[in-house]
Write a protein that holds these residues in place. Structure first.
Motif, short mmCIF file in Angstrom:
data_model
loop_
_atom_site.label_atom_id
_atom_site.label_comp_id
_atom_site.label_asym_id
_atom_site.label_seq_id
_atom_site.Cartn_x
_atom_site.Cartn_y
_atom_site.Cartn_z
N CYS A 129 11.20 41.50 30.04
CA CYS A 129 10.93 42.75 29.35
C CYS A 129 9.43 42.96 29.29
CB CYS A 129 11.52 42.71 27.94
SG CYS A 129 11.01 44.08 26.87
N GLU A 147 13.76 35.49 29.08
CA GLU A 147 14.78 34.53 28.66
C GLU A 147 15.62 34.17 29.88
OE1 GLU A 147 15.76 32.76 26.18
OE2 GLU A 147 14.42 33.47 24.59
N VAL A 195 17.83 36.59 22.52
CA VAL A 195 17.02 37.77 22.21
C VAL A 195 17.33 38.27 20.80
CG1 VAL A 195 16.62 40.20 22.77
CG2 VAL A 195 16.71 38.48 24.61
N PHE A 227 10.87 41.75 22.98
CA PHE A 227 11.94 42.42 23.72
C PHE A 227 12.19 43.85 23.25
CE2 PHE A 227 12.76 37.88 24.15
CZ PHE A 227 12.87 37.76 25.52
N TYR A 248 12.95 46.76 31.45
CA TYR A 248 13.78 45.57 31.46
C TYR A 248 14.24 45.24 32.88
CZ TYR A 248 14.27 46.30 26.39
OH TYR A 248 14.02 46.47 25.05
#
Length: 627
Positions: free
Chosen positions: A55, A70, A85, A109, A114
């Motif tokens: 992100c 992640e 997240v 995030f 994304y």
């Protein structure tokens, strides 16, 4: 059906409005994050070894993090990364959680850009460090780069040599790391050039940063890198300054689609995924064309650019037969057509005796081809009825008319997917015993010793499941004849563009050809092909696929018959026959996806031809010559 590990899945979301806009219209500032989750979950079939997301938060203040990532391993990776997240939001008050301004300024995030990835390894390398996206950090936002892709390159060695020759030092000898460094190096050069340009104009401090981010052109970066890549690929990237791109290989081997409106830009590996997640029509979604890239600038401007000249269309036909979701409107029609084109050969296999033949399919991916086969069988039967009724020589009574009109194609759900084989069973005999029970049958679905049983599958690659499970299970029903139908042609050659088919001894068709050569005293053909491949390797040429010579002496039917010999378990009572799709039938069914190298041996890139000869050399040296 043998599960093939294959190409990965990609997903991208670019929000074109402030987070407050989505919170007001859709009730949450997590609109983009939620869309990414759905895009990834809907593509779960494309990767179950790991998943990751990245992100970028636009306009972050100096000293604040703006790029997040992640990653996780395993079949539950999607759930794990999104849970991680959301863990960041667990202790927020309801007021904070529902405040898009607070989220934008304080939460990880909570961004506008994304990127997600689902991984199947085609290299055999595993571990979290090989899960995409890969991230390259730098103090300059514009130099930060995250990459993910659905790809396999055949010339990683050459790219590695090129980038180390200019002083770079990739952290690992892995394709994505090498691509990351290659693209990152070009990105560095572009940023540095813009820095010098801005400094010459008298700009200073953050004005230089903002000017660089406004002027940067990732098209120039890709044009220096993409032409060096041999293979099938869709590569996605984002920079710390908010640039986004997706580029497709010039042969169109791997698929990519995108949708854009005034709120959002979305990218995914499959069209129906975008249709479902965004609730739009198929015609609203565009395909990334061969050698093309789509870009979204930091300012949110979408543009499409030709990065490298398109090559001959080689879009993957296996994508249509098996890998992609069958809910796509075109793929659904194509899979039905694959079943339809097989009908003449199927009828020949059962001597046109529909009264004593039951049709079924092997769950679950062959079901659509099964419907296409049934439709054409019904058309065939209707033509027979029409001809019979129209023939004035038949002065039939009502009973005769009832008899002809009542003729039907007999269908049953014979095979049932019963259990999933547990991977913790490692001992060979136990594993084989479990494999024999992966499928179950519907007892009483055919008349023993009278009926033929026709079962369609989407492909037969290794034949393991047929030999260990399916044929033996079907034989328990005591059919007179078992006809296994493959909606794809014989898989004869390895794939090097994203599917885990890379060794010659994996292919039952290759084993059958070698067995025929040995039976007929033609082993010299193997040696001659091996010597030619070795000579070509030394001369660094890659023009001729010498593995074709192994198949050349035999007809398709001869190889199919030998495959039956190799796969039919001892003690099988029924006669067994395998009917394969023809390559002509494949192309008639999937006209816009002519890539057929795993069937024909005609590789679209030089690297593919080089790799198939190398795989054959390894087979000869590591298996055949040491027997």
């Amino acid at each position: 059906m043998e599960i093939l590990k294959h190409e990965c899945g990609v997903a991208m979301v670019r929000l074109l409005k402030p987070l407050e806009y989505y919170h007001q219209k859709y009730g949450t500032w997590m609109y983009g994050l939620n869309k990414l989750y759905l895009l990834m979950e809907k593509q779960h079939n494309r990767g179950q070894e790991g998943a990751g997301l990245a992100c970028v938060k636009l306009e972050a203040k100096a000293g604040e993090e703006y790029m997040f990532r992640e990653r996780a391993l395993g079949t539950g990776a999607i759930t794990e990364i999104f849970s991680a997240v959301h863990e960041h939001f667990r202790d927020l008050t309801p007021t904070q959680l529902n405040d898009p301004i607070f989220a934008k300024n304080n939460l990880p995030f909570a961004g506008e850009l994304y990127m997600g990835h689902l991984r199947y390894s085609t290299t055999g390398k595993s571990g979290l460090s090989y899960v995409h996206p890969f991230l390259r950090r730098n103090n300059w936002r514009a130099k930060n780069l995250a990459l993910c892709g659905n790809f396999n390159l055949t010339n990683v060695d050459k790219i590695f040599e090129d980038i180390t020759a200019i002083g770079q030092h990739p952290r690992k000898f892995a394709d994505t790391y090498i691509m990351l460094e290659q693209v990152g190096h070009r990105l560095d050069r572009v940023v540095e050039h813009l820095y010098q340009q801005c400094e010459a104009e008298g700009l200073r401090g953050m004005d230089i940063t903002h000017a660089i981010e406004a002027r940067i052109d990732l098209g120039d970066v890709l044009k220096r890198c993409v032409p060096t890549w041999d293979g099938g690929f869709v590569i996605c990237g984002i920079t710390g300054s908010g640039e986004m791109f997706t580029v497709r290989d010039p042969w169109g081997i791997r698929p990519a689609f995108y949708y854009a409106d005034d709120e959002i830009v979305v990218v995914a590996s499959e069209r129906p995924v975008i249709q479902t997640v965004m609730n739009v029509h198929a015609w609203d979604i565009k395909e990334v064309n061969r050698g093309e890239a789509i870009f979204v600038s930091k300012a949110g401007k979408l543009r499409v650019e030709q990065i490298v000249e398109p090559k001959k269309n080689s879009a993957c036909s296996f994508e249509r037969i098996y890998f992609s979701r069958g809910s796509d409107i075109d793929i659904y029609k194509e899979r039905k057509k694959l079943g339809e084109t097989l009908v003449p050969d199927v009828l020949k296999a059962v001597d046109n005796d529909l009264d004593h033949t039951v049709f079924s399919f092997i769950p679950n991916t062959a079901e659509v081809a099964y419907y296409g086969m049934l439709e054409e069988l019904n058309n065939y039967l209707n033509r027979i009825k029409k001809k019979w009724i129209a023939d004035k020589r038949h002065l039939f009574q009502e009973e005769e008319l009832e008899q002809i009109l009542s003729k039907r194609v007999r269908t049953e759900k014979v095979a049932i997917k019963d259990i999933k084989l547990r991977t913790f069973i490692a001992e060979g005999n136990s594993r084989n015993d479990l494999a024999a029970h992966v499928y179950d049958i519907t007892y009483g679905s055919i008349v023993p010793f009278e009926d033929n049983l026709v079962v369609i599958d989407d492909s037969i690659v290794r034949g393991t499941t047929l030999k260990q499970s399916i044929i033996s299970i079907l034989d328990r029903l005591h059919p007179k004849k078992i006809v296994i139908v493959s909606s794809s042609p014989q898989v004869r050659y390895p794939d090097y563009y994203g599917i885990d088919m890379s060794r010659m001894n994996e292919f039952i068709a290759f084993k059958a050809a070698v067995a025929l050569l040995e039976e007929r005293g033609m082993e010299n053909i193997l040696m001659e092909a091996y010597q030619k491949a070795k000579k070509q390797e030394r001369e660094s040429q890659s023009a001729v696929n010498y593995v074709k010579e192994i198949y050349a002496p035999f007809t398709d039917d001869e190889i199919s018959s030998k495959i039956v010999d190799l796969l039919t378990p001892a003690g099988t009572k029924a006669q067994v026959q395998i009917v394969y799709q023809s390559i002509d039938g494949l192309h008639a069914s999937c006209p816009n996806h002519p890539g057929d190298w795993y069937f024909s041996g005609d590789y679209p890139t030089p690297g593919g031809t080089r790799m198939v000869n190398l795989a054959f050399i390894h087979y000869m040296e590591e298996e055949y010559l040491v027997k």
